[in-house]
Scaffold this active site. Structure first.
Site, PDB file in Angstrom:
ATOM      1  N   ASN A  11      -1.668  10.237  -3.735  1.00  0.00           N
ATOM      2  CA  ASN A  11      -2.404   9.088  -4.279  1.00  0.00           C
ATOM      3  C   ASN A  11      -3.270   8.545  -3.142  1.00  0.00           C
ATOM      4  O   ASN A  11      -2.769   7.868  -2.248  1.00  0.00           O
ATOM      5  CB  ASN A  11      -1.396   8.029  -4.763  1.00  0.00           C
ATOM      6  CG  ASN A  11      -2.075   6.720  -5.127  1.00  0.00           C
ATOM      7  OD1 ASN A  11      -3.310   6.656  -5.271  1.00  0.00           O
ATOM      8  ND2 ASN A  11      -1.287   5.665  -5.286  1.00  0.00           N
ATOM      9  N   TRP A  12      -4.536   8.892  -3.195  1.00  0.00           N
ATOM     10  CA  TRP A  12      -5.425   8.521  -2.081  1.00  0.00           C
ATOM     11  C   TRP A  12      -5.764   7.037  -2.028  1.00  0.00           C
ATOM     12  O   TRP A  12      -6.324   6.562  -1.056  1.00  0.00           O
ATOM     13  CB  TRP A  12      -6.716   9.346  -2.171  1.00  0.00           C
ATOM     14  CG  TRP A  12      -6.621  10.658  -1.460  1.00  0.00           C
ATOM     15  CD1 TRP A  12      -5.473  11.284  -1.053  1.00  0.00           C
ATOM     16  CD2 TRP A  12      -7.696  11.504  -1.068  1.00  0.00           C
ATOM     17  NE1 TRP A  12      -5.773  12.474  -0.437  1.00  0.00           N
ATOM     18  CE2 TRP A  12      -7.143  12.626  -0.440  1.00  0.00           C
ATOM     19  CE3 TRP A  12      -9.091  11.438  -1.211  1.00  0.00           C
ATOM     20  CZ2 TRP A  12      -7.923  13.670   0.075  1.00  0.00           C
ATOM     21  CZ3 TRP A  12      -9.859  12.472  -0.716  1.00  0.00           C
ATOM     22  CH2 TRP A  12      -9.287  13.573  -0.073  1.00  0.00           C
ATOM     23  N   LYS A  13      -5.481   6.332  -3.135  1.00  0.00           N
ATOM     24  CA  LYS A  13      -5.843   4.897  -3.200  1.00  0.00           C
ATOM     25  C   LYS A  13      -7.342   4.724  -2.932  1.00  0.00           C
ATOM     26  O   LYS A  13      -8.119   5.616  -3.260  1.00  0.00           O
ATOM     27  CB  LYS A  13      -4.983   4.084  -2.237  1.00  0.00           C
ATOM     28  CG  LYS A  13      -3.501   4.410  -2.377  1.00  0.00           C
ATOM     29  CD  LYS A  13      -2.606   3.415  -1.730  1.00  0.00           C
ATOM     30  CE  LYS A  13      -1.165   3.877  -1.882  1.00  0.00           C
ATOM     31  NZ  LYS A  13      -0.208   2.815  -1.762  1.00  0.00           N
ATOM     32  N   HIS A 100       0.464   1.703 -11.709  1.00  0.00           N
ATOM     33  CA  HIS A 100       0.783   1.547 -10.285  1.00  0.00           C
ATOM     34  C   HIS A 100       0.952   0.061  -9.953  1.00  0.00           C
ATOM     35  O   HIS A 100       0.212  -0.781 -10.464  1.00  0.00           O
ATOM     36  CB  HIS A 100      -0.328   2.155  -9.420  1.00  0.00           C
ATOM     37  CG  HIS A 100       0.092   2.316  -7.988  1.00  0.00           C
ATOM     38  ND1 HIS A 100       0.157   1.250  -7.123  1.00  0.00           N
ATOM     39  CD2 HIS A 100       0.522   3.393  -7.292  1.00  0.00           C
ATOM     40  CE1 HIS A 100       0.584   1.680  -5.944  1.00  0.00           C
ATOM     41  NE2 HIS A 100       0.818   2.981  -6.029  1.00  0.00           N
ATOM     42  N   GLU A 169       8.682   3.967  -8.132  1.00  0.00           N
ATOM     43  CA  GLU A 169       8.172   3.442  -6.866  1.00  0.00           C
ATOM     44  C   GLU A 169       8.622   1.998  -6.691  1.00  0.00           C
ATOM     45  O   GLU A 169       7.996   1.073  -7.240  1.00  0.00           O
ATOM     46  CB  GLU A 169       6.635   3.486  -6.857  1.00  0.00           C
ATOM     47  CG  GLU A 169       6.056   4.866  -6.977  1.00  0.00           C
ATOM     48  CD  GLU A 169       4.650   4.949  -6.362  1.00  0.00           C
ATOM     49  OE1 GLU A 169       4.455   5.798  -5.496  1.00  0.00           O
ATOM     50  OE2 GLU A 169       3.771   4.162  -6.736  1.00  0.00           O
ATOM     51  N   GLY A 175       4.097   1.547   1.214  1.00  0.00           N
ATOM     52  CA  GLY A 175       3.351   1.241   2.429  1.00  0.00           C
ATOM     53  C   GLY A 175       4.106   0.394   3.435  1.00  0.00           C
ATOM     54  O   GLY A 175       3.509  -0.259   4.291  1.00  0.00           O
ATOM     55  N   SER A 213       6.523   5.167   0.804  1.00  0.00           N
ATOM     56  CA  SER A 213       6.737   5.478   2.230  1.00  0.00           C
ATOM     57  C   SER A 213       7.322   6.870   2.491  1.00  0.00           C
ATOM     58  O   SER A 213       8.070   7.058   3.461  1.00  0.00           O
ATOM     59  CB  SER A 213       7.617   4.408   2.889  1.00  0.00           C
ATOM     60  OG  SER A 213       6.934   3.172   2.912  1.00  0.00           O
ATOM     61  N   GLY A 234       1.440   8.279  -0.947  1.00  0.00           N
ATOM     62  CA  GLY A 234       0.237   7.469  -0.750  1.00  0.00           C
ATOM     63  C   GLY A 234      -0.412   7.746   0.593  1.00  0.00           C
ATOM     64  O   GLY A 234      -1.082   8.764   0.796  1.00  0.00           O
ATOM     65  N   GLY A 235      -0.175   6.843   1.539  1.00  0.00           N
ATOM     66  CA  GLY A 235      -0.799   6.916   2.861  1.00  0.00           C
ATOM     67  C   GLY A 235      -0.797   8.307   3.484  1.00  0.00           C
ATOM     68  O   GLY A 235      -1.829   8.782   3.974  1.00  0.00           O
TER      69      GLY A 235
HETATM   70  P1  PGA Z   1       2.891   5.036   0.231  1.00  0.00           P
HETATM   71  O1  PGA Z   1       2.317   4.762  -1.243  1.00  0.00           O
HETATM   72  O2  PGA Z   1       3.339   6.478   0.273  1.00  0.00           O
HETATM   73  O3  PGA Z   1       1.743   4.768   1.140  1.00  0.00           O
HETATM   74  O4  PGA Z   1       4.034   4.102   0.427  1.00  0.00           O
HETATM   75  C1  PGA Z   1       2.871   5.328  -2.374  1.00  0.00           C
HETATM   76  C2  PGA Z   1       2.069   4.945  -3.584  1.00  0.00           C
HETATM   77  O5  PGA Z   1       1.478   3.854  -3.591  1.00  0.00           O
HETATM   78  O6  PGA Z   1       1.968   5.709  -4.557  1.00  0.00           O
END
Ligand code: PGA
Length: 252
Positions: A11-13, A100, A169, A175, A213, A234-235
């Site tokens: 998930n590149w956001k 999300h 999640e 994050g 995370s 995500g990150g």
């Molecule tokens: P994260 O995000 O891996 O940066 O914690 C996960 C997500 O928002 O899907």
């Protein structure tokens, strides 16, 4: 090492430009060369601005592309700044992340998410449906009731379950570098699967991913829980090395 199909979804956001194709390219090369091809599914959910460009450039059967939200309305309409499921599908998306917590925190309700899921399924997009409790809810021991409500109020029996992947999640883990205790996570994943089966009177277990995370260091902890069907990352998915290392270390 597990023999079951595992999902690794990025998930590149709000990240990336045309040059970020090099990240996709490296992940694709890794995927093409890796063993157990049929045992893992790699999906990158990128911003709407990149989906068409990436799709044209990629031409690969080793990774799939998706987006991160869509409007609930099918067809065109007076919704300034919005993009619907059909437009995203035509631009090259196969998957869409819905529900999300970063969008829930901006006002998305379970009812709105349900309309979005229905619209995405009508366009034959697969849905990555995010659910999870906040820290406050966790502290009040409300995790299961929150999850139950999110499932019940956003899904309907008539929905094509085969096109929905759950992503558990916990909001407090996104994050933050905080992850759940493994015994708690295992029972939560089991709860989601059972709750779904009970609510929709089906014997078929849904796919349930974990997200929050996930990184190349902690991934080995998760591999001990066979009930987890994969990960929403995500990150760490914004770097080809980190993303690839997560997959490598999962199978170590
Ligand atoms: P994260 O995000 O891996 O940066 O914690 C996960 C997500 O928002 O899907």
């Amino acid at each position: 090492m597990t023999n079951k199909l595992r999902y690794f979804i990025g998930n590149w956001k709000m990240f990336g430009d045309f040059g970020s194709f090099k990240i996709i390219h490296k992940i694709n090369q890794f995927s093409r060369k890796s063993k157990n091809q049929s045992k893992k599914k790699i999906i990158l959910c990128v911003p709407n601005t990149l989906i068409h460009f990436f799709k044209k450039k990629l031409k690969s059967k080793f990774i799939s592309l998706g987006v991160q939200n869509c409007h609930y309305h099918q067809g065109y309409g007076p919704f300034t700044g919005s993009v619907n499921a059909s437009m995203l599908k035509k631009a090259g998306a196969e998957f869409v992340i819905l529900g999300h917590s970063e969008n829930r925190s901006e006002g998305e309700t379970n009812q709105l998410i349900k309309k979005k899921i229905e619209s995405a399924l009508n366009e034959e997009l697969s849905v990555i449906f995010c659910i999870g409790e906040t820290l406050k809810e966790k502290k009040r021991a409300k995790t299961f009731s929150i999850l139950k409500n999110q499932i019940k109020s956003s899904l309907e029996k008539k929905f094509n379950v085969n096109k929905i992947i759950f992503a558990y999640e916990p909001v407090w883990s996104i994050g933050t570098n905080k992850i759940p205790k493994m015994n708690e996570l295992k029972s939560t994943i089991k709860f989601i699967k059972n709750e779904f089966k009970k609510t929709f009177k089906t014997k078929k277990s849904p796919k349930v991913l974990y997200g929050g995370s996930v990184n190349d260091k902690n991934i080995s902890l998760f591999s001990s829980i066979s009930e987890i069907d994969g990960f929403l990352i995500g990150g760490a998915s914004q770097s080809s090395k980190k993303f690839i290392d997560i997959i490598k270390n999962y199978y170590k």
